[in-house]
Scaffold this active site. Structure first.
Site, PDB file in Angstrom:
ATOM      1  N   GLY A 205       2.805   9.411  -6.295  1.00  0.00           N
ATOM      2  CA  GLY A 205       1.524   9.114  -6.829  1.00  0.00           C
ATOM      3  C   GLY A 205       0.978   7.737  -6.625  1.00  0.00           C
ATOM      4  N   PRO A 206      -0.086   7.376  -6.900  1.00  0.00           N
ATOM      5  CG  PRO A 206      -2.233   7.611  -7.271  1.00  0.00           C
ATOM      6  CD  PRO A 206      -1.067   8.196  -7.528  1.00  0.00           C
ATOM      7  N   GLY A 208       0.968   2.392 -10.380  1.00  0.00           N
ATOM      8  CA  GLY A 208       0.490   2.132 -11.488  1.00  0.00           C
ATOM      9  C   GLY A 208       0.153   3.464 -12.280  1.00  0.00           C
ATOM     10  CD  GLU A 427     -26.880  -4.723  -7.936  1.00  0.00           C
ATOM     11  OE1 GLU A 427     -26.657  -3.604  -8.156  1.00  0.00           O
ATOM     12  OE2 GLU A 427     -26.463  -5.439  -7.259  1.00  0.00           O
ATOM     13  CG  HIS A 430     -27.787   0.162  -5.860  1.00  0.00           C
ATOM     14  ND1 HIS A 430     -27.426   0.908  -4.756  1.00  0.00           N
ATOM     15  CD2 HIS A 430     -27.202  -1.133  -5.751  1.00  0.00           C
ATOM     16  CE1 HIS A 430     -26.913  -0.077  -4.096  1.00  0.00           C
ATOM     17  NE2 HIS A 430     -26.879  -1.189  -4.513  1.00  0.00           N
ATOM     18  CG  ASP A 503     -24.718  -1.572  -1.671  1.00  0.00           C
ATOM     19  OD1 ASP A 503     -23.906  -1.460  -2.473  1.00  0.00           O
ATOM     20  OD2 ASP A 503     -25.838  -1.965  -1.734  1.00  0.00           O
TER      21      ASP A 503
HETATM   22  P1  ADP Z   1       4.356   3.104 -11.458  1.00  0.00           P
HETATM   23  O1  ADP Z   1       5.846   3.235 -11.299  1.00  0.00           O
HETATM   24  O2  ADP Z   1       4.018   4.482 -11.250  1.00  0.00           O
HETATM   25  O3  ADP Z   1       3.816   2.039 -10.309  1.00  0.00           O
HETATM   26  P2  ADP Z   1       4.671   1.968 -14.006  1.00  0.00           P
HETATM   27  O4  ADP Z   1       5.393   3.264 -14.773  1.00  0.00           O
HETATM   28  O5  ADP Z   1       5.627   0.728 -13.449  1.00  0.00           O
HETATM   29  O6  ADP Z   1       3.735   2.531 -12.813  1.00  0.00           O
HETATM   30  O7  ADP Z   1       3.556   1.617 -14.858  1.00  0.00           O
HETATM   31  C1  ADP Z   1       3.048   0.256 -15.137  1.00  0.00           C
HETATM   32  C2  ADP Z   1       2.395   0.202 -16.463  1.00  0.00           C
HETATM   33  O8  ADP Z   1       1.144   0.606 -16.651  1.00  0.00           O
HETATM   34  C3  ADP Z   1       3.541   0.643 -17.479  1.00  0.00           C
HETATM   35  O9  ADP Z   1       4.184  -0.445 -17.850  1.00  0.00           O
HETATM   36  C4  ADP Z   1       2.378   0.809 -18.514  1.00  0.00           C
HETATM   37  O10 ADP Z   1       1.942  -0.104 -19.508  1.00  0.00           O
HETATM   38  C5  ADP Z   1       1.148   1.453 -17.914  1.00  0.00           C
HETATM   39  N1  ADP Z   1       1.116   2.770 -17.748  1.00  0.00           N
HETATM   40  C6  ADP Z   1       1.110   3.467 -16.417  1.00  0.00           C
HETATM   41  N2  ADP Z   1       0.876   4.576 -16.569  1.00  0.00           N
HETATM   42  C7  ADP Z   1       0.735   4.999 -17.944  1.00  0.00           C
HETATM   43  C8  ADP Z   1       0.731   5.967 -18.777  1.00  0.00           C
HETATM   44  N3  ADP Z   1       0.437   7.462 -17.983  1.00  0.00           N
HETATM   45  N4  ADP Z   1       0.667   6.018 -20.027  1.00  0.00           N
HETATM   46  C9  ADP Z   1       0.861   4.789 -20.695  1.00  0.00           C
HETATM   47  N5  ADP Z   1       1.035   3.717 -19.813  1.00  0.00           N
HETATM   48  C10 ADP Z   1       0.806   3.786 -18.537  1.00  0.00           C
HETATM   49 ZN    ZN Z   2     -25.913  -2.657  -3.773  1.00  0.00          ZN
END
Ligand code: ADP
Ligand code: ZN
Length: 603
Positions: A205-206, A208, A427, A430, A503
């Site tokens: 997954g992406p 964060g 703006e 838009h 844009d």
């Molecule tokens: P990844 O490993 O997917 O890059 P992380 O698990 O390291 O992401 O997430 C980084 C931070 O983002 C976590 O420490 C948390 O604070 C927050 N976070 C990310 N996803 C969630 C989630 N589903 N629920 C709660 N906090 C999240």
């Molecule tokens: Zn614009």
């Protein structure tokens, strides 16, 4: 594109450094250090030493005398004097006359200094630089001098007490992983029936989205040790180190089984092996070692390997073969409900005012990852502290979304009145186009306060509910809305500005996807012509078709955008008075809400 050029440039530097070192060694350092120590003494000492028979051999040169002690260890030097009896005296003292006293060190030492040492240095430098290049290319972190096992903190053995409850909005992934937890709780149940766990589970997954958190939560729920390491840490400075680290990691894990081994950024070692010349031996060895380890243990020994990546398409197929990482768990960006839950989880850690509407914030933060949502909550708390309040409010949260999306307000950016007026019209253009097309989300907020990100103003749209599908009309309307800014400038000033660059980029991307990916043009029907490479990292796409088709695609994209641009212009022409009225209001207020906007529009 930077990354392709850099290694070559560095190679040139590398050869320059080699040349420089060779030069310094052979012409500056070598002559100095290979000279044996010569001690200078006065003539009297020389005479005394001769008389006492302490002299080994002597060489008389044109302007000085070199002589050694009996053991020929130290070389002495003294000035030449007019001393006719010298030869006689030396002879009677039984001193050897030599034609030359070796002032230089032995040939062996010289070869060592001038050849072997530089070669060793080049080798170290070479591996150092190639590691550095690799780091650039692979995004690995620089553990440049942390070598091998001595690097003790490699395996973090704690899951920080994270549980599934801490990970919000990833229900499917959690459900999938709870089977692992059950297994770790009671392996015999599985063994009796003959079921074996997948050895490896790949979280995809992406960035964060909580992949690391999920892995930790599995360990936390099952109450087993958690070994974690990042793929980039495996790829070490010296060939072979990575492989030995893998061996080490698995040895430790087997001793502590049942346990979780988590490998973050597995793409750093598991990249497809390409047949190009910059093939990386080190990474390949590391990957092979990992595969060997995974093949080597049975599914039931209690070591579960979790790995995470945000570039699944670049992984070596050997990794995802059965018996290795054969279970894939998608960890996607959270949807509206997920975002709300994540906000609530993180909001527990900060003091909030009673008026906070999480659903509204979640709507505004469409497309945000879990990490970004955590950041938004934290930014809001920081803002509250800056303003000397003891709790954060809805306004703080809204403002921090803008900070995370668009950067901080740039207080000292000075726009001329003319520029400000242009931005206001742009703006409102838009917003007006968006509002007049029923299918586009209404605007949430319009502002013309410059941001540190470089945006001079923006219109924030929100999705009311979750959108899993986009219809053709909705996509077309989006394009029309994107062209609305430029269309307003044309209408008001008969002149256009650079303010529409962003844009234009977005509209083009959308139109291109419609034609080449979603099959939304008559000419191409349901034929895909675009390949998406990094679906989780920006979604770069490349065209996969003949040149002729490419030309056609281009002309269709142009036609599509043009049509929507014309539609936007028509909408604005019909609403010209409203456009002016709203732009003037925005010019004065600098920030207006969606409600204010609708109120004036419907007046
Ligand atoms: P990844 O490993 O997917 O890059 P992380 O698990 O390291 O992401 O997430 C980084 C931070 O983002 C976590 O420490 C948390 O604070 C927050 N976070 C990310 N996803 C969630 C989630 N589903 N629920 C709660 N906090 C999240
Ligand atoms: Zn614009």
């Amino acid at each position: 594109m930077n990354e392709v050029k850099k290694p070559q440039k560095q190679m040139i530097y590398f050869y320059l450094v080699i040349l420089l070192i060779l030069f310094v060694f052979n012409f500056l350092i070598l002559p100095v250090i290979s000279q044996r120590q010569i001690q200078e003494v006065d003539y009297g000492t020389f005479m005394t030493m001769t008389e006492e028979g302490k002299i080994g051999s002597v060489q008389i040169q044109t302007n000085q005398i070199l002589f050694t002690d009996k053991e020929e260890k130290t070389i002495y030097k003294t000035g030449l004097m007019n001393d006719p009896d010298l030869v006689q005296r030396l002879h009677s003292a039984n001193v050897k006359f030599t034609s030359e006293i070796q002032t230089e060190t032995s040939p062996f030492v010289r070869i060592l200094l001038s050849w072997i040492l530089p070669i060793v240095i080049f080798y170290l430098l070479g591996t150092f630089l190639s590691r550095k290049m690799m780091d650039k290319a692979g995004g690995a972190n620089s553990l440049m001098f942390g070598m091998g096992k001595s690097n003790a903190k490699v395996y973090v053995k704690s899951s920080d007490g994270i549980r599934f409850d801490d990970v919000a909005g990833e229900d499917e992934a959690k459900e999938n992983l709870s089977e692992i937890v059950n297994y770790l709780h009671d392996p015999t149940k599985y063994r009796e029936i003959g079921a074996s766990m997948p050895k490896g589970i790949l979280l995809i997954g992406p960035p964060g989205t909580g992949k690391t958190m999920l892995a930790k939560a599995v360990a936390g729920e099952a109450n087993v040790p958690f070994f974690s390491m990042s793929g980039s840490e495996f790829v070490e400075m010296f060939v072979g180190m990575g492989a030995s680290k893998v061996r080490d990691l698995f040895k430790q894990a087997k001793e502590k089984a049942p346990c979780i081994v988590f490998i973050d950024e597995i793409d750093a070692i598991g990249k497809k092996r390409e047949g190009n010349m910059t093939g990386n031996d080190e990474r390949e060895q590391t990957l092979n070692q990992l595969l060997t380890e995974m093949d080597g243990f049975e599914g039931n020994n209690g070591v579960i390997i979790l790995a995470a990546t945000n570039r699944p398409e670049s992984l070596d197929p050997a990794l995802t073969r059965p018996g290795r990482f054969d279970r894939l768990v998608p960890v996607e960006l959270p949807d509206l409900k997920g975002r709300e839950e994540i906000l609530k989880v993180h909001a527990k850690k900060v003091r909030l005012a009673g008026d906070v509407d999480f659903k509204q914030i979640a709507r505004m933060a469409s497309g945000a990852s879990g990490a970004e949502l955590a950041n938004i909550v934290n930014e809001a708390a920081l803002r509250a502290v800056r303003e000397n309040r003891t709790y954060a409010t809805q306004r703080d949260l809204e403002e921090s979304i803008e900070v995370v999306i668009a950067g901080y307000q740039k207080k000292n950016a000075i726009l001329t009145d003319k520029e400000k007026w242009t931005v206001a019209c742009h703006e409102i253009g838009h917003a007006l186009v968006a509002a007049r097309q029923t299918d586009t989300a209404p605007v949430q907020k319009i502002t013309i306060i410059p941001r540190t990100s470089g945006a001079l103003g923006y219109t924030m749209q929100v999705e009311q509910d979750n959108h899993y599908l986009m219809t053709k009309t909705e996509l077309e309307n989006q394009i029309a809305t994107l062209t609305g800014g430029r269309a307003a400038e044309e209408l008001m000033f008969s002149e256009i500005s650079t303010g529409a660059a962003n844009d234009i980029e977005k509209a083009t991307k959308l139109a291109r996807s419609m034609v080449a990916r979603y099959g939304m043009s008559e000419d191409f029907d349901m034929v895909a012509m675009e390949n998406v490479h990094n679906q989780y990292l920006g979604g770069d796409a490349s065209l996969d078709c003949s040149e002729e088709t490419q030309t056609k695609i281009d002309s269709q994209v142009v036609a599509l955008v043009k049509k929507q641009h014309e539609k936007a212009s028509a909408i604005l022409r019909e609403n010209r008075e409203k456009l002016e009225e709203l732009a003037q209001y925005l010019y004065k207020q600098e920030t207006i809400t969606g409600e204010e906007f609708m109120e004036i529009l419907n007046r």
